[in-house]
Design a protein around this motif. Structure first.
Motif, PDB file in Angstrom:
ATOM      1  N   LYS A   1       0.845  -1.179   0.000  1.00  0.00           N
ATOM      2  CA  LYS A   1       0.000   0.000   0.000  1.00  0.00           C
ATOM      3  C   LYS A   1       0.885   1.234   0.000  1.00  0.00           C
ATOM      4  O   LYS A   1       1.506   1.561   1.009  1.00  0.00           O
ATOM      5  CB  LYS A   1      -0.913  -0.009   1.229  1.00  0.00           C
ATOM      6  N   LEU A   2       0.982   1.872  -1.131  1.00  0.00           N
ATOM      7  CA  LEU A   2       1.838   3.039  -1.247  1.00  0.00           C
ATOM      8  C   LEU A   2       1.034   4.185  -1.850  1.00  0.00           C
ATOM      9  O   LEU A   2       0.106   3.956  -2.628  1.00  0.00           O
ATOM     10  CB  LEU A   2       3.028   2.731  -2.165  1.00  0.00           C
ATOM     11  N   SER A   3       1.392   5.387  -1.505  1.00  0.00           N
ATOM     12  CA  SER A   3       0.717   6.539  -2.092  1.00  0.00           C
ATOM     13  C   SER A   3       1.207   6.728  -3.521  1.00  0.00           C
ATOM     14  O   SER A   3       2.204   6.150  -3.936  1.00  0.00           O
ATOM     15  CB  SER A   3       1.033   7.796  -1.279  1.00  0.00           C
ATOM     16  N   ALA A   4       0.497   7.541  -4.244  1.00  0.00           N
ATOM     17  CA  ALA A   4       0.883   7.791  -5.636  1.00  0.00           C
ATOM     18  C   ALA A   4       2.300   8.350  -5.709  1.00  0.00           C
ATOM     19  O   ALA A   4       3.104   7.952  -6.556  1.00  0.00           O
ATOM     20  CB  ALA A   4      -0.104   8.769  -6.280  1.00  0.00           C
ATOM     21  N   ALA A   5       2.598   9.269  -4.788  1.00  0.00           N
ATOM     22  CA  ALA A   5       3.925   9.885  -4.794  1.00  0.00           C
ATOM     23  C   ALA A   5       4.999   8.833  -4.541  1.00  0.00           C
ATOM     24  O   ALA A   5       6.045   8.811  -5.191  1.00  0.00           O
ATOM     25  CB  ALA A   5       4.000  10.975  -3.729  1.00  0.00           C
ATOM     26  N   GLU A   6       4.702   7.941  -3.611  1.00  0.00           N
ATOM     27  CA  GLU A   6       5.683   6.903  -3.297  1.00  0.00           C
ATOM     28  C   GLU A   6       5.870   5.961  -4.484  1.00  0.00           C
ATOM     29  O   GLU A   6       6.987   5.577  -4.819  1.00  0.00           O
ATOM     30  CB  GLU A   6       5.231   6.127  -2.057  1.00  0.00           C
ATOM     31  N   LYS A   7       4.753   5.634  -5.115  1.00  0.00           N
ATOM     32  CA  LYS A   7       4.851   4.758  -6.282  1.00  0.00           C
ATOM     33  C   LYS A   7       5.659   5.425  -7.376  1.00  0.00           C
ATOM     34  O   LYS A   7       6.469   4.787  -8.044  1.00  0.00           O
ATOM     35  CB  LYS A   7       3.443   4.426  -6.810  1.00  0.00           C
ATOM     36  N   HIS A   8       5.407   6.716  -7.534  1.00  0.00           N
ATOM     37  CA  HIS A   8       6.138   7.444  -8.558  1.00  0.00           C
ATOM     38  C   HIS A   8       7.636   7.439  -8.250  1.00  0.00           C
ATOM     39  O   HIS A   8       8.468   7.185  -9.125  1.00  0.00           O
ATOM     40  CB  HIS A   8       5.635   8.888  -8.665  1.00  0.00           C
ATOM     41  N   ALA A   9       7.959   7.681  -6.984  1.00  0.00           N
ATOM     42  CA  ALA A   9       9.370   7.677  -6.576  1.00  0.00           C
ATOM     43  C   ALA A   9      10.007   6.330  -6.911  1.00  0.00           C
ATOM     44  O   ALA A   9      11.145   6.251  -7.357  1.00  0.00           O
ATOM     45  CB  ALA A   9       9.482   7.955  -5.080  1.00  0.00           C
ATOM     46  N   LEU A  10       9.228   5.303  -6.713  1.00  0.00           N
ATOM     47  CA  LEU A  10       9.733   3.948  -6.948  1.00  0.00           C
ATOM     48  C   LEU A  10       9.962   3.695  -8.435  1.00  0.00           C
ATOM     49  O   LEU A  10      11.036   3.237  -8.855  1.00  0.00           O
ATOM     50  CB  LEU A  10       8.710   2.950  -6.403  1.00  0.00           C
ATOM     51  N   THR A  11       8.953   4.001  -9.218  1.00  0.00           N
ATOM     52  CA  THR A  11       9.049   3.673 -10.648  1.00  0.00           C
ATOM     53  C   THR A  11      10.020   4.588 -11.377  1.00  0.00           C
ATOM     54  O   THR A  11      10.490   4.251 -12.459  1.00  0.00           O
ATOM     55  CB  THR A  11       7.671   3.759 -11.327  1.00  0.00           C
ATOM     56  N   SER A  12      10.319   5.728 -10.775  1.00  0.00           N
ATOM     57  CA  SER A  12      11.235   6.629 -11.468  1.00  0.00           C
ATOM     58  C   SER A  12      12.670   6.483 -10.975  1.00  0.00           C
ATOM     59  O   SER A  12      13.524   7.303 -11.276  1.00  0.00           O
ATOM     60  CB  SER A  12      10.761   8.072 -11.311  1.00  0.00           C
ATOM     61  N   LEU A  13      12.907   5.435 -10.219  1.00  0.00           N
ATOM     62  CA  LEU A  13      14.292   5.186  -9.799  1.00  0.00           C
ATOM     63  C   LEU A  13      15.148   4.882 -11.022  1.00  0.00           C
ATOM     64  O   LEU A  13      14.711   4.144 -11.912  1.00  0.00           O
ATOM     65  CB  LEU A  13      14.345   3.976  -8.851  1.00  0.00           C
ATOM     66  N   PRO A  14      16.340   5.456 -11.076  1.00  0.00           N
ATOM     67  CA  PRO A  14      17.206   5.173 -12.215  1.00  0.00           C
ATOM     68  C   PRO A  14      17.555   3.682 -12.234  1.00  0.00           C
ATOM     69  O   PRO A  14      18.057   3.162 -11.244  1.00  0.00           O
ATOM     70  CB  PRO A  14      18.466   6.009 -11.935  1.00  0.00           C
TER      71      PRO A  14
ATOM     72  N   GLU B   1      22.516   3.614  -3.529  1.00  0.00           N
ATOM     73  CA  GLU B   1      22.316   4.994  -3.076  1.00  0.00           C
ATOM     74  C   GLU B   1      20.931   5.514  -3.455  1.00  0.00           C
ATOM     75  O   GLU B   1      20.308   6.247  -2.696  1.00  0.00           O
ATOM     76  CB  GLU B   1      23.417   5.894  -3.643  1.00  0.00           C
ATOM     77  N   HIS B   2      20.443   5.111  -4.611  1.00  0.00           N
ATOM     78  CA  HIS B   2      19.118   5.569  -5.011  1.00  0.00           C
ATOM     79  C   HIS B   2      18.023   4.958  -4.143  1.00  0.00           C
ATOM     80  O   HIS B   2      17.042   5.615  -3.805  1.00  0.00           O
ATOM     81  CB  HIS B   2      18.860   5.242  -6.483  1.00  0.00           C
ATOM     82  N   LEU B   3      18.207   3.700  -3.805  1.00  0.00           N
ATOM     83  CA  LEU B   3      17.223   3.039  -2.946  1.00  0.00           C
ATOM     84  C   LEU B   3      17.236   3.652  -1.548  1.00  0.00           C
ATOM     85  O   LEU B   3      16.185   3.935  -0.970  1.00  0.00           O
ATOM     86  CB  LEU B   3      17.516   1.539  -2.863  1.00  0.00           C
ATOM     87  N   VAL B   4      18.432   3.856  -1.027  1.00  0.00           N
ATOM     88  CA  VAL B   4      18.557   4.443   0.306  1.00  0.00           C
ATOM     89  C   VAL B   4      17.952   5.845   0.307  1.00  0.00           C
ATOM     90  O   VAL B   4      17.203   6.215   1.217  1.00  0.00           O
ATOM     91  CB  VAL B   4      20.035   4.489   0.745  1.00  0.00           C
ATOM     92  N   ASP B   5      18.275   6.570  -0.748  1.00  0.00           N
ATOM     93  CA  ASP B   5      17.780   7.936  -0.850  1.00  0.00           C
ATOM     94  C   ASP B   5      16.249   7.968  -0.921  1.00  0.00           C
ATOM     95  O   ASP B   5      15.599   8.757  -0.230  1.00  0.00           O
ATOM     96  CB  ASP B   5      18.378   8.581  -2.113  1.00  0.00           C
TER      97      ASP B   5
END
Lengths: 232, 232
Positions: B6-19, B100-104
């Motif tokens: 269960k993630l918010s839209a913003a969180e999902k976006h952060a996830l899918t836009s990870l390099p 680093e991207h995941l941690v960030d």
DNA sequence: CGCCTATTTGATCTGATTCAAACAATGTGG
DNA sequence: CCACATTGTTTGAATCAGATCAAATAGGCG
């Protein structure tokens, strides 16, 4: 207790000053049960505990032995449903810490949250090794490996002196942990004695030949990730 | 991919836009190896992968099968040393994300950090169940359980239709996962066919009688903690 | 077609289980 | 301090689930 991780003084203080309810529990009692939805974690303070599940056939499969300092159900912090039971093997002193306090400490000290996470990751690494041990090593190597692992973990806590330590785990329990019958555990223990690897008498284990034992069990402690830890 | 939490839209976006660096890998190749100290995690995007270790005797013990969406080496985020290898079973598409991207991302969205942690905790719960499965169930029940688990996980991702799915895992690999010989895997599969539990032909699995299969394997999906997840 | 990989089969062997009983240590109450 | 119950370890014998070995069969593919 958790100073096996590199923590600052403030973090250590936050940890040790967590509100904890301590209680004494007799041998062979459940601390938490499969199916519970606990609101607190238990910290092993004294004695031996284990994580286990029962199969329908009435067999008990032990998945982990816990020594003082371990938090057997730390995963309940983020998995509300408990998928296995934790019980005592000996009389134990156990501390209970409310989830909210742990979460709160993790929020205030991110290093603590990381330490908790890492503790659960090491638990997982140990489970992986148990899968290997049970799935692909025969009795002699399997028991050797388990003894090496347990002694190595106890050594990290200073619970081993002169290559000997308390190991109040019965042969029945060893069998339940390794997926083998008590009779065969006993015969394997005797083989170890014959080969001068160990002595084991009334809960007292002495390692006579560590190298040979580690060799027999193909034991390589890297999976315990102790190198990541710093003695405090 | 990780929208099983269960993630918010913003969180999902952060996830899918990870390099993420995507690459295609052939079957039977290692993605990462025991002993590595990776600076990135791998995300299974397509195909089947597994986590395994080799024993000195040359036996391969598979500890986990991974399906699309899984992050087989998420633990490397906090355990620098890799204690097992991850390899492909089929041709795969794999993504690599720098630590680093995941941690960030976890720092900016605490819910993501929690989701990652929970993912590793569920992995650990599955390892525990494998210990039970390998340690205390005989061949017939053991294979039944493994099939139930795998199908249930695939179902959660929508990879099962009409009780059938791709299962491009050879009998050799099933044996390596369950700690049993290929010959015996084969005989057990045949027993399942005889008992009208499944059909299995060239990587296509069809469940004919789910209830009987689950019963045979004492399968109870609670340990997968899917109830904690919310389909997105 | 011929090669390679995966599945299948039969026969034999063995590590480990099961069953049953004895034995040893520890603790308990009278 | 001894009889007795309890729990854990040890032993022997019979049995079995599953491993191993070896070879045949079947698909898939260049």
């Amino acid at each position: 207790m958790e100073s096996i991780f590199k923590l600052s003084a403030a973090e250590k203080h936050a940890l040790t000053s967590l509100p904890m309810q301590v209680s004494d529990i007799k041998a062979d009692q459940d601390i938490v049960r499969e199916g519970d939805r606990p609101s607190r974690c238990c910290v092993a303070l004294e004695g031996f505990t284990c994580t286990y599940k029962m199969t329908r056939a009435g067999k008990r499969q032990i998945m982990a032995f816990h020594i003082p300092g371990d938090i057997p159900d730390l995963q309940s912090l983020h998995l509300t449903y408990l998928d296995s039971s934790v019980g005592t093997l000996t009389a134990c002193k156990v501390g209970f810490v409310q989830h909210e306090h742990l979460v709160d400490a993790g929020r205030r000290y991110p290093a603590l949250a990381t330490a908790f996470w890492r503790a659960t990751l090491i638990d997982a690494a140990i489970f992986r090794e148990w899968v290997v041990n049970i799935g692909s090593r025969e009795a002699y190597a399997r028991l050797a490996h388990l003894l090496c692992e347990t002694v190595t973990r106890m050594k990290a806590l200073g619970l081993v002196e002169d290559d000997s330590c308390d190991l109040p785990i019965t042969q029945v329990e060893l069998g339940d942990a390794m997926g083998m019958s008590t009779v065969h555990v006993n015969r394997t223990v005797q083989a170890f004695r014959r080969d001068k690897l160990i002595t084991l008498d009334r809960g007292k284990l002495r390692i006579l030949d560590w190298d040979a034992l580690a060799e027999a069990g193909e034991f390589d402690p890297k999976y315990l990730h102790l190198r990541d830890r710093v003695a405090a």
